[in-house]
Design a protein around this motif. Sequence first.
Motif: not given
Length: 371
Positions: A54, A104, A358
Motif C-alpha cells: 500500500y 489509498g 484502498t
Amino acid sequence: MQVETILKKDLLGSDTLTPEELLVLMKCTDEKELQKIYEAAYAVKKKYVDAVSYYRGLIEFSNICIKNCKYCGIRRDNDKAERFMMERDDILQMAAWAYENGYGSVTLQSGERTDETFIAYVEELLRDIKSLSHGELGITLCVGEQEEAIYHRFKKAGADRYLLRIETTNRELYEKIHPADENHSFDTRVRCIGYLKNAGLQVGTGVMIGLPNQTEEDLVNDILFFKKNDIDMIGMGPYVVHHDTPLGQYAIENHLDTPEEQKRRVRLGVLMVALTRLYLKDVNIAATTALQALDPLGREKALRAGANILMPVLTVAEHRAKYLLYDNKPTLKDEPQDAKDNLAKRVESIGDRVGWFTQGNSKHFDKRNKK
Ligand code: SAH
Ligand code: SF4
C-alpha cells in the motif's frame, strides 16, 4: 541454537519465537540463512496481510522544529537548515494528486510544534483533505509529541493513524541521542504512545537501527516493546548520518560511517523488518526511504522480508531539498509520476501487487477494535 532449527517452528501457525531465538536470528550474518529468514517472513506477510503493498504519499509540509534531537538534520539548532512551511493550497494539491492517482492514503509529516496556530492549521488540513477525497483517503499524521487532548482533536478532524517513533527502547541510549532536558524525555514519549491509543488512532511507532552503541539485544527489546504495546504499524529504518548534527559528527569522527558499517545497518534494517513480521504477524510495516538512502535496493529487500507499506515522497521539489533529516536523501529529483511508475515496477518485481485506491489499514487495528 541454530537459525535452521528455529525456522522449523510453525511460524505460519501458532508457534512464536522466544526472545532468545529472536536474538539468534538478529545476530545472523550468513547470506543463505538470512535469505531463509526473509522467506519465512514473506510467507507470514502473505498469509496475514496479503502480498499487497500500500502507498502512503508522503507530504513533508514543514521543517520548522522546536526539538533538538541529536541525529536529525532539521533539529532546532541546525542554523544551516533553511526553514519552510508549505502553503495550504500546495498541500491540498498534493493530496488531490495522491487521491486521483489511486494512492489509498497520505502521510502528513513535519518538525514538531505545539503552538495553537500550528495545531489549528493541521486540523484544518485534515478536514480539507478528508473532504476533497470524499472521506476516502486515509491520513497518517506524524507531527511529534502533543498533549492527549490534541491527539483527540486530530482524530476528530480526520486523522486515521499517527506515527510517533520511540526511536530506541533503550532508555540510556535514548538519553544519549537527545538533549538532557524535559523537552526530550523518554517517559513523555512512551506516555504519548498511550495517548494515541486513547484517542482511537491506529498507532504507529518504530526505531532507528544501527545507532552508535546500539546492540542486537536492544533491537530485540524494540520488537518486544512493539508487541507489548499492541502497536498497529511500524515505521523504522537504519540510522543515516547527517553531517551537521552532533551524532553525525560523532559517527564520522569514530569511523562509524564506513561502507561496511552502512552495509551492516542495512542488513539489520531488513532483519528488523523480517523479525517484526515473524513476531507481530498482522501489523503494517513500512519499507522506509532511509533504507533506500543506504542501499538503492533497500526498499525491495524490505518488501521481500515482510514490509507491506511504501511511502513515496510527494513533497514539491522546491521544499523537498530542504526537508533533509539525513544525508543522501534519495528521490530528490523524482517527479511524483515517475516515482509512482517506478515504485509499481519495483513492487511487482518481487511478486506483490499495489493496493491502489484502498486505504490498507492495519489488520491488527481492525482486530483490536473488534475485541
Ligand atoms: N518531528 C516528527 C516527525 C519528523 S522526524 C517526529 O520526530 O516524530 C521523523 C523520523 O525521522 C524520526 O522519528 C526519526 O526516527 C527519523 N530520523 C530523523 N533523523 C534521522 C536520521 N539521521 N537517520 C534516520 N532517521 C532519522
Ligand atoms: Fe524535530 Fe522530529 Fe527531527 Fe526531532 S526527529 S529534531 S522532533 S523533526
